[in-house]
Motif scaffolding. Structure first.
Motif, PDB file in Angstrom:
ATOM      1  N   MET A 112       1.020  -1.121  -0.005  1.00  0.00           N
ATOM      2  CA  MET A 112       0.071  -0.087   0.073  1.00  0.00           C
ATOM      3  C   MET A 112       0.820   1.359   0.099  1.00  0.00           C
ATOM      4  SD  MET A 112      -3.431  -0.937   0.303  1.00  0.00           S
ATOM      5  CE  MET A 112      -4.035   0.523   0.949  1.00  0.00           C
ATOM      6  N   PHE A 113       0.359   2.067  -0.891  1.00  0.00           N
ATOM      7  CA  PHE A 113       1.087   3.450  -0.923  1.00  0.00           C
ATOM      8  C   PHE A 113       0.116   4.703  -0.631  1.00  0.00           C
ATOM      9  CE2 PHE A 113       4.010   0.655  -3.037  1.00  0.00           C
ATOM     10  CZ  PHE A 113       5.242   0.862  -2.752  1.00  0.00           C
ATOM     11  N   ARG A 114       0.650   5.638  -0.086  1.00  0.00           N
ATOM     12  CA  ARG A 114      -0.052   6.841   0.249  1.00  0.00           C
ATOM     13  C   ARG A 114       0.434   7.870  -1.007  1.00  0.00           C
ATOM     14  NH1 ARG A 114       0.134   8.021   5.068  1.00  0.00           N
ATOM     15  NH2 ARG A 114       1.907   9.285   4.765  1.00  0.00           N
ATOM     16  N   LEU A 115      -0.689   8.211  -1.980  1.00  0.00           N
ATOM     17  CA  LEU A 115      -0.368   9.235  -2.881  1.00  0.00           C
ATOM     18  C   LEU A 115      -0.432  10.712  -2.531  1.00  0.00           C
ATOM     19  CD1 LEU A 115      -1.169   7.420  -6.336  1.00  0.00           C
ATOM     20  CD2 LEU A 115       0.925   7.402  -5.096  1.00  0.00           C
ATOM     21  N   LEU A 174      -0.616  -2.342  -4.610  1.00  0.00           N
ATOM     22  CA  LEU A 174      -0.004  -2.494  -5.774  1.00  0.00           C
ATOM     23  C   LEU A 174       0.556  -4.089  -5.205  1.00  0.00           C
ATOM     24  CD1 LEU A 174       2.115   0.336  -6.627  1.00  0.00           C
ATOM     25  CD2 LEU A 174       0.373  -0.385  -7.800  1.00  0.00           C
ATOM     26  N   ALA A 175       0.220  -5.042  -6.171  1.00  0.00           N
ATOM     27  CA  ALA A 175       0.971  -6.399  -6.141  1.00  0.00           C
ATOM     28  C   ALA A 175       2.286  -6.226  -6.133  1.00  0.00           C
ATOM     29  CB  ALA A 175       0.419  -7.330  -7.219  1.00  0.00           C
ATOM     30  N   ASP A 176       3.064  -5.510  -6.485  1.00  0.00           N
ATOM     31  CA  ASP A 176       4.414  -5.382  -6.614  1.00  0.00           C
ATOM     32  C   ASP A 176       4.800  -4.053  -6.137  1.00  0.00           C
ATOM     33  OD1 ASP A 176       7.363  -5.352  -7.422  1.00  0.00           O
ATOM     34  OD2 ASP A 176       6.889  -6.198  -9.400  1.00  0.00           O
ATOM     35  N   GLU A 213       6.847   3.276  -9.009  1.00  0.00           N
ATOM     36  CA  GLU A 213       7.553   4.184 -10.037  1.00  0.00           C
ATOM     37  C   GLU A 213       6.889   4.746 -11.033  1.00  0.00           C
ATOM     38  OE1 GLU A 213      10.417   5.467  -8.880  1.00  0.00           O
ATOM     39  OE2 GLU A 213      10.268   3.972  -7.244  1.00  0.00           O
ATOM     40  N   PRO A 214       6.171   4.068 -11.861  1.00  0.00           N
ATOM     41  CA  PRO A 214       5.068   4.778 -12.934  1.00  0.00           C
ATOM     42  C   PRO A 214       4.210   5.553 -12.409  1.00  0.00           C
ATOM     43  CG  PRO A 214       5.475   2.417 -13.692  1.00  0.00           C
ATOM     44  CD  PRO A 214       6.060   2.690 -12.091  1.00  0.00           C
ATOM     45  N   VAL A 215       3.808   5.353 -11.232  1.00  0.00           N
ATOM     46  CA  VAL A 215       2.558   6.177 -10.567  1.00  0.00           C
ATOM     47  C   VAL A 215       3.277   7.358 -10.097  1.00  0.00           C
ATOM     48  CG1 VAL A 215       0.954   5.957  -8.664  1.00  0.00           C
ATOM     49  CG2 VAL A 215       1.467   4.042 -10.082  1.00  0.00           C
ATOM     50  N   ARG A 216       4.483   7.163  -9.389  1.00  0.00           N
ATOM     51  CA  ARG A 216       5.277   8.440  -8.853  1.00  0.00           C
ATOM     52  C   ARG A 216       5.725   9.303  -9.901  1.00  0.00           C
ATOM     53  NH1 ARG A 216       9.688   6.213  -4.907  1.00  0.00           N
ATOM     54  NH2 ARG A 216       7.770   5.707  -3.747  1.00  0.00           N
ATOM     55  N   GLU A 217       5.720   8.923 -11.019  1.00  0.00           N
ATOM     56  CA  GLU A 217       6.141   9.622 -12.105  1.00  0.00           C
ATOM     57  C   GLU A 217       5.016  10.458 -12.688  1.00  0.00           C
ATOM     58  OE1 GLU A 217       8.192   7.474 -14.838  1.00  0.00           O
ATOM     59  OE2 GLU A 217       9.831   7.068 -13.415  1.00  0.00           O
ATOM     60  N   LEU A 218       3.756  10.277 -12.321  1.00  0.00           N
ATOM     61  CA  LEU A 218       2.508  11.029 -12.841  1.00  0.00           C
ATOM     62  C   LEU A 218       2.796  12.406 -12.646  1.00  0.00           C
ATOM     63  CD1 LEU A 218      -0.119   8.470 -12.106  1.00  0.00           C
ATOM     64  CD2 LEU A 218       0.613   9.245 -14.360  1.00  0.00           C
ATOM     65  N   ASN A 272       2.789  14.389  -6.073  1.00  0.00           N
ATOM     66  CA  ASN A 272       3.822  14.976  -5.251  1.00  0.00           C
ATOM     67  C   ASN A 272       4.462  14.243  -4.655  1.00  0.00           C
ATOM     68  OD1 ASN A 272       4.829  17.603  -4.287  1.00  0.00           O
ATOM     69  ND2 ASN A 272       3.983  17.083  -2.399  1.00  0.00           N
ATOM     70  N   SER A 273       4.103  13.093  -3.903  1.00  0.00           N
ATOM     71  CA  SER A 273       5.007  12.050  -3.416  1.00  0.00           C
ATOM     72  C   SER A 273       4.037  10.647  -2.890  1.00  0.00           C
ATOM     73  CB  SER A 273       5.514  12.489  -2.057  1.00  0.00           C
ATOM     74  OG  SER A 273       4.393  12.720  -1.055  1.00  0.00           O
ATOM     75  N   ALA A 274       4.757   9.549  -2.990  1.00  0.00           N
ATOM     76  CA  ALA A 274       4.424   8.158  -2.917  1.00  0.00           C
ATOM     77  C   ALA A 274       4.909   7.764  -1.750  1.00  0.00           C
ATOM     78  CB  ALA A 274       4.418   7.387  -4.077  1.00  0.00           C
ATOM     79  N   ASP A 275       4.272   7.415  -0.578  1.00  0.00           N
ATOM     80  CA  ASP A 275       5.017   6.992   0.576  1.00  0.00           C
ATOM     81  C   ASP A 275       4.539   5.354   0.801  1.00  0.00           C
ATOM     82  OD1 ASP A 275       6.175   9.150   1.253  1.00  0.00           O
ATOM     83  OD2 ASP A 275       4.461  10.188   1.865  1.00  0.00           O
ATOM     84  N   TRP A 276       5.229   4.676   0.963  1.00  0.00           N
ATOM     85  CA  TRP A 276       5.010   3.349   1.347  1.00  0.00           C
ATOM     86  C   TRP A 276       4.478   3.197   2.754  1.00  0.00           C
ATOM     87  CZ3 TRP A 276       8.488  -0.249   4.288  1.00  0.00           C
ATOM     88  CH2 TRP A 276       7.885  -1.607   4.471  1.00  0.00           C
ATOM     89  N   VAL A 277       3.422   2.663   2.786  1.00  0.00           N
ATOM     90  CA  VAL A 277       2.678   2.747   4.310  1.00  0.00           C
ATOM     91  C   VAL A 277       2.274   1.210   4.676  1.00  0.00           C
ATOM     92  CG1 VAL A 277       1.793   4.764   4.101  1.00  0.00           C
ATOM     93  CG2 VAL A 277       0.457   3.123   3.415  1.00  0.00           C
ATOM     94  N   TRP A 278       2.470   0.164   3.960  1.00  0.00           N
ATOM     95  CA  TRP A 278       1.861  -1.001   4.457  1.00  0.00           C
ATOM     96  C   TRP A 278       2.350  -2.168   3.586  1.00  0.00           C
ATOM     97  CZ3 TRP A 278      -1.919  -4.450   2.079  1.00  0.00           C
ATOM     98  CH2 TRP A 278      -2.030  -5.465   2.809  1.00  0.00           C
ATOM     99  N   VAL A 279       2.623  -3.142   4.191  1.00  0.00           N
ATOM    100  CA  VAL A 279       2.925  -4.603   3.243  1.00  0.00           C
ATOM    101  C   VAL A 279       2.210  -5.763   3.971  1.00  0.00           C
ATOM    102  CG1 VAL A 279       5.072  -4.955   4.391  1.00  0.00           C
ATOM    103  CG2 VAL A 279       4.581  -5.894   2.084  1.00  0.00           C
ATOM    104  N   GLY A 280       1.472  -6.496   2.997  1.00  0.00           N
ATOM    105  CA  GLY A 280       0.655  -7.642   3.713  1.00  0.00           C
ATOM    106  C   GLY A 280      -0.176  -8.334   2.729  1.00  0.00           C
TER     107      GLY A 280
END
Length: 196
Positions: A28-31, A101-103, A108-113, A117-125
């Protein structure tokens, strides 16, 4: 602002924990977005994007509708989905989007939109994918008093829910339908300037 974001993430984590049994690993990422884009709404017609209850509450409190209330541009959300992200939570007031995101490399392509402004990783599970799995959980939750609200029902969120007696509320028939929930936090933009 950070505390509000953490609280939203915490609520989402509990939600995912309940529904994530037997699914694959994901991220999970917070954009945080630079702006709202050009949403197809006008603050002059708030009934197009706010509930009547919200409009009535604002009128009663003398609060005007402003640009912060506008939803995020659907074109932004579409562009995020086209990069392979599954949108889980949208906050028009924080101008953020929580995605799955599954991977993790897919960020990276999302962050480049251009509007991100930023994409922070917040969760894995475990992922929340699979309509059939979600339906089975909803059916179980709607089974009335025959539902067993035990550790197997809540999954890894059981300890948190049991500690706060949430399972007892569920057993008593309180399931949250038709409820309005207010989140009161110690901090938000201009908390030191806005009087109540």
């Amino acid at each position: 602002m950070r505390q509000v974001g953490f609280f939203i993430f915490f609520l989402f984590f509990v939600h995912v924990s309940v529904f994530s049994q037997e699914n694959e690993r994901g991220y999970m990422f917070r954009l945080s977005l630079k702006d709202k884009g050009n949403p197809p709404y006008s603050i002059a017609e708030p009934e197009d994007f706010l509930s009547q209850k919200a409009i009535d509450r604002r009128m009663k409190q003398g609060l005007s509708v402003d640009s912060a209330d506008l939803p995020i541009d659907p074109a932004y959300l579409s562009a995020i989905r086209k990069k392979g992200a599954e949108i889980k939570v949208i906050s028009r007031w924080l101008n953020t989007v929580m995605i799955y995101l599954a991977d993790s490399a897919m960020i990276e392509p999302v962050r480049e939109l251009p509007f991100v402004n930023s994409a922070d990783w917040v969760w894995v599970g475990e992922s929340l994918s699979g309509d059939d799995k979600l339906k089975s959980v909803k059916n179980k939750a709607g089974a009335g008093n025959t539902t067993s609200f035990d550790a197997s029902y809540y999954g890894s969120a059981y300890d948190q829910i049991h500690m706060n007696k949430g399972d007892l509320l569920h057993e008593a028939g309180f399931r949250g339908e038709g409820m309005t929930i207010a989140v009161i936090d110690a901090s938000f933009t201009n908390v030191d300037k806005i009087g109540f």
